[in-house]
Motif scaffolding. Structure first.
Motif, short mmCIF file in Angstrom:
data_model
loop_
_atom_site.label_atom_id
_atom_site.label_comp_id
_atom_site.label_asym_id
_atom_site.label_seq_id
_atom_site.Cartn_x
_atom_site.Cartn_y
_atom_site.Cartn_z
N VAL A 92 0.82 -1.21 0.00
CA VAL A 92 0.00 0.00 0.00
C VAL A 92 0.85 1.26 0.00
O VAL A 92 0.61 2.20 -0.77
CB VAL A 92 -0.97 -0.01 1.21
CG1 VAL A 92 -1.69 1.33 1.32
CG2 VAL A 92 -1.97 -1.15 1.06
N ASP A 93 1.87 1.30 0.86
CA ASP A 93 2.70 2.50 0.94
C ASP A 93 3.41 2.79 -0.38
O ASP A 93 3.54 3.95 -0.79
CB ASP A 93 3.72 2.37 2.07
CG ASP A 93 3.08 2.52 3.43
OD1 ASP A 93 2.09 3.24 3.53
OD2 ASP A 93 3.59 1.91 4.39
N ARG A 94 3.90 1.74 -1.04
CA ARG A 94 4.59 1.95 -2.31
C ARG A 94 3.62 2.45 -3.38
O ARG A 94 3.95 3.35 -4.17
CB ARG A 94 5.25 0.66 -2.77
CG ARG A 94 5.96 0.78 -4.11
CD ARG A 94 6.82 -0.45 -4.39
NE ARG A 94 7.92 -0.54 -3.43
CZ ARG A 94 8.84 -1.51 -3.45
NH1 ARG A 94 8.78 -2.45 -4.39
NH2 ARG A 94 9.79 -1.54 -2.55
N VAL A 95 2.42 1.88 -3.42
CA VAL A 95 1.43 2.31 -4.41
C VAL A 95 0.98 3.75 -4.14
O VAL A 95 0.78 4.53 -5.07
CB VAL A 95 0.22 1.36 -4.42
CG1 VAL A 95 -0.87 1.88 -5.35
CG2 VAL A 95 0.66 -0.03 -4.85
N ILE A 96 0.86 4.11 -2.87
CA ILE A 96 0.52 5.50 -2.54
C ILE A 96 1.63 6.44 -3.01
O ILE A 96 1.36 7.51 -3.56
CB ILE A 96 0.29 5.64 -1.03
CG1 ILE A 96 -1.03 4.96 -0.64
CG2 ILE A 96 0.27 7.11 -0.60
CD1 ILE A 96 -1.30 4.93 0.85
N ALA A 97 2.89 6.02 -2.82
CA ALA A 97 4.01 6.84 -3.31
C ALA A 97 3.96 6.98 -4.82
O ALA A 97 4.22 8.06 -5.37
CB ALA A 97 5.33 6.22 -2.87
N GLN A 98 3.62 5.89 -5.53
CA GLN A 98 3.50 5.97 -6.98
C GLN A 98 2.37 6.91 -7.40
O GLN A 98 2.49 7.67 -8.37
CB GLN A 98 3.25 4.56 -7.55
CG GLN A 98 4.44 3.63 -7.41
CD GLN A 98 4.10 2.19 -7.74
OE1 GLN A 98 2.93 1.82 -7.82
NE2 GLN A 98 5.13 1.37 -7.94
N THR A 99 1.27 6.88 -6.63
CA THR A 99 0.16 7.78 -6.92
C THR A 99 0.57 9.24 -6.73
O THR A 99 0.24 10.11 -7.54
CB THR A 99 -1.04 7.45 -6.01
OG1 THR A 99 -1.38 6.07 -6.16
CG2 THR A 99 -2.23 8.31 -6.36
#
Length: 351
Positions: free
Chosen positions: A244-251
């Motif tokens: 989740v944290d990585r995907v949020i960073a990508q967003t």
């Protein structure tokens, strides 16, 4: 009719900038269900990076624009790690990142000699890199937190103030302009007195290309599926193995890149780059995503172009002093008729 079509051309140009800005806004809202009120600061930093690359590094705008988008994305990721992630969960990486950031701030706000500044800036940047690396590898214990709903919004306001203050300290408070030769000053006569500049055509083309790329990323890629799963339910996505944290960073990176592009295009279109340039477009961006529907990519696209056209015609037909009043009046009418916006959906179905 010539005046009408001329204003349509002008409205589409400004609407393209509003749309790119609003798309970044709505991406973060769709994933985290929060308003990132530091998005205007990302937009401003993207514009300044583009201005520095063109006016001081003498790079062509075709090279400066993608580099400004990259810088805007990096600023947005840093913003997430500093202002939002510690509110979601605490980890040793967040502490190391904050230590490096505070050390970097000291080098910027205190008038040290150049050698001292360099001696402090290097370990500060290294500490920040180590902090981000620790978070990426998931090293150390993580304490999940349940903070008040307004905490991230207040945190984003504080982050925006810091980013604007840093820009004022580096670039000053005066208006900067792209060099006259930054973009060819060509105009095309379409007949009937209608004139279109090459810059307007380029801005519209860039906006359309970026919208199509974003739409494909969200709808057809693995990263897009992960973003949509978190927008649906972050806890379920985590249980299914989504980082989740990585995907949020990508967003956040996508959001910041779009803001950076909008900042450079705005600076070229209106010949104005200044530290407070994000204040007004942030209000316009909020209007766009509410008008089109919170969390809706299609709504941000339609709303951005509509707001651009409405603003342009209100200036041409009424007066520039009533521009914002007319836009907000129409916004209230839309909210009275359809409170969720033109393309709004319930929180349970938003993706």
């Amino acid at each position: 009719m010539a005046l009408f079509f001329q204003q349509v051309v002008n409205g589409l140009s400004s609407g393209a900038v509003y749309t790119l800005f609003a798309l970044g806004f709505t991406l973060v809202f769709g994933v985290l269900d929060l308003l990132n009120l530091a998005h205007g600061a990302n937009y401003m930093w993207g514009a300044f990076v583009g201005w520095v690359l063109v006016s001081r590094a003498h790079l062509p705008i075709g090279v400066a624009l993608p580099l400004a988008m990259l810088a805007g994305g990096c600023v947005a990721v840093l913003l997430d790690r500093l202002a939002f992630k510690p509110l979601r969960s605490l980890s040793p990486g967040s502490g190391v990142l904050w230590l490096g950031f505070l050390l970097l701030l000291l080098t910027l706000v205190i008038h040290w000699p150049a050698a001292v500044r360099l001696g402090l800036a290097v370990p500060a940047v290294l500490l920040m890199a180590v902090g981000i690396g620790l978070d990426e590898r998931g090293i150390g214990s993580v304490l999940d937190r349940d903070v008040p709903h307004l905490a991230p919004i207040i945190s984003s306001i504080g982050a925006s103030i810091v980013l604007v203050s840093i820009a004022e300290g580096i670039f000053g408070t005066q208006q900067s302009r792209f060099p006259p030769n930054a973009f060819p000053l060509l105009r095309f006569q379409l007949g009937g007195g209608i004139s279109v500049s090459l810059l307007q055509v380029t801005i519209l083309a860039c906006a359309i290309v970026l919208m199509l790329v974003l739409r494909r990323l969200i709808g057809r890629t693995r990263m897009g599926r992960a973003i949509r799963s978190i927008a649906w339910n972050a806890r379920t996505a985590r249980l299914l193995g989504v980082d989740v944290d990585r995907v949020i960073a990508q967003t956040f990176f996508l959001s910041g890149a779009l803001a950076g592009a909008a900042g450079v295009l705005f600076g070229l279109l209106f010949a104005s780059v200044r530290p407070d340039m994000g204040a007004r477009i942030e209000i316009v961006g909020l209007t766009v995503i509410i008008f089109g529907g919170m969390g809706s990519v299609e709504g941000a696209i339609v709303g951005g172009f509509l707001i651009g056209l409405i603003e342009t015609f209100s200036v041409a037909v009424v007066a520039s002093s009533f521009r914002d009043a007319i836009v907000f009046f129409l916004l209230m009418v839309v909210l009275l008729i359809r409170p969720s916006g033109l393309f709004g959906r319930s929180a349970a179905t938003r993706a």
